[in-house]
Design a protein around this motif. Sequence first.
Motif, PDB file in Angstrom:
ATOM      1  N   GLY A 133      38.796 -25.159  27.751  1.00 21.08           N
ATOM      2  CA  GLY A 133      39.495 -26.425  27.541  1.00 21.08           C
ATOM      3  C   GLY A 133      40.077 -26.501  26.143  1.00 21.08           C
ATOM      4  O   GLY A 133      40.780 -25.593  25.704  1.00 21.08           O
ATOM      5  N   LYS A 134      39.764 -27.585  25.411  1.00 14.49           N
ATOM      6  CA  LYS A 134      40.339 -27.781  24.072  1.00 14.49           C
ATOM      7  C   LYS A 134      39.878 -26.721  23.074  1.00 14.49           C
ATOM      8  O   LYS A 134      40.429 -26.621  21.980  1.00 14.49           O
ATOM      9  CB  LYS A 134      40.033 -29.179  23.554  1.00 14.49           C
ATOM     10  N   TYR A 135      38.896 -25.890  23.435  1.00 12.88           N
ATOM     11  CA  TYR A 135      38.415 -24.812  22.562  1.00 12.88           C
ATOM     12  C   TYR A 135      39.147 -23.498  22.825  1.00 12.88           C
ATOM     13  O   TYR A 135      38.848 -22.487  22.203  1.00 12.88           O
ATOM     14  CB  TYR A 135      36.898 -24.644  22.703  1.00 12.88           C
ATOM     15  N   GLY A 136      40.071 -23.514  23.759  1.00 11.41           N
ATOM     16  CA  GLY A 136      40.936 -22.371  24.000  1.00 11.41           C
ATOM     17  C   GLY A 136      40.401 -21.341  24.975  1.00 11.41           C
ATOM     18  O   GLY A 136      39.292 -21.458  25.501  1.00 11.41           O
TER      19      GLY A 136
ATOM     20  N   GLY B 199      34.877 -27.225  28.343  1.00 15.27           N
ATOM     21  CA  GLY B 199      34.575 -27.493  26.953  1.00 15.27           C
ATOM     22  C   GLY B 199      33.360 -28.398  26.762  1.00 15.27           C
ATOM     23  O   GLY B 199      32.933 -28.616  25.634  1.00 15.27           O
TER      24      GLY B 199
ATOM     25  N   ASP C 241      38.502 -19.933  30.029  1.00 15.81           N
ATOM     26  CA  ASP C 241      39.136 -21.140  29.507  1.00 15.81           C
ATOM     27  C   ASP C 241      38.062 -22.159  29.135  1.00 15.81           C
ATOM     28  O   ASP C 241      37.312 -22.608  30.001  1.00 15.81           O
ATOM     29  CB  ASP C 241      40.079 -21.718  30.568  1.00 15.81           C
TER      30      ASP C 241
END
Length: 119
Positions: free
Chosen positions: A46-49, A115, A44
């Motif tokens: 974060g906002k980068y998937g 992220g 994971d």
Amino acid sequence: MASDPKPTVDFDETFGKLDIRLGKVLSAELEPSAPKKSYRLKIDFGKYGVRSSVGRFTQHTPEELIGKQVMGVLNFEPRQIGDVRSDVLVIGIQFKGAESGEATPVTPMLEGKLGSKLF
């Protein structure tokens, strides 16, 4: 006087082009289709998937890896390793006493925000 191990390079043309981010290992399982003993990791960022990576971190148990924060290069071309597309290169160092290519992942001393960029 010690010499540089490799020639000096320009930051912006080398390291500055890499997108190295902090992720957290969600799962780790043996990847039977890989040419050498390897784990398939789900990480994971974060906002980068959530991304997949196949790596030779098998000197660790899956339980040791799951939940660990690791650094991964997000902007390399994906690689096909066995039957799996590896989207991220997890940065590691040689595992002491193991055969060449067996690694332990680079991890931060303190937990960081998923992220986060390495700089």
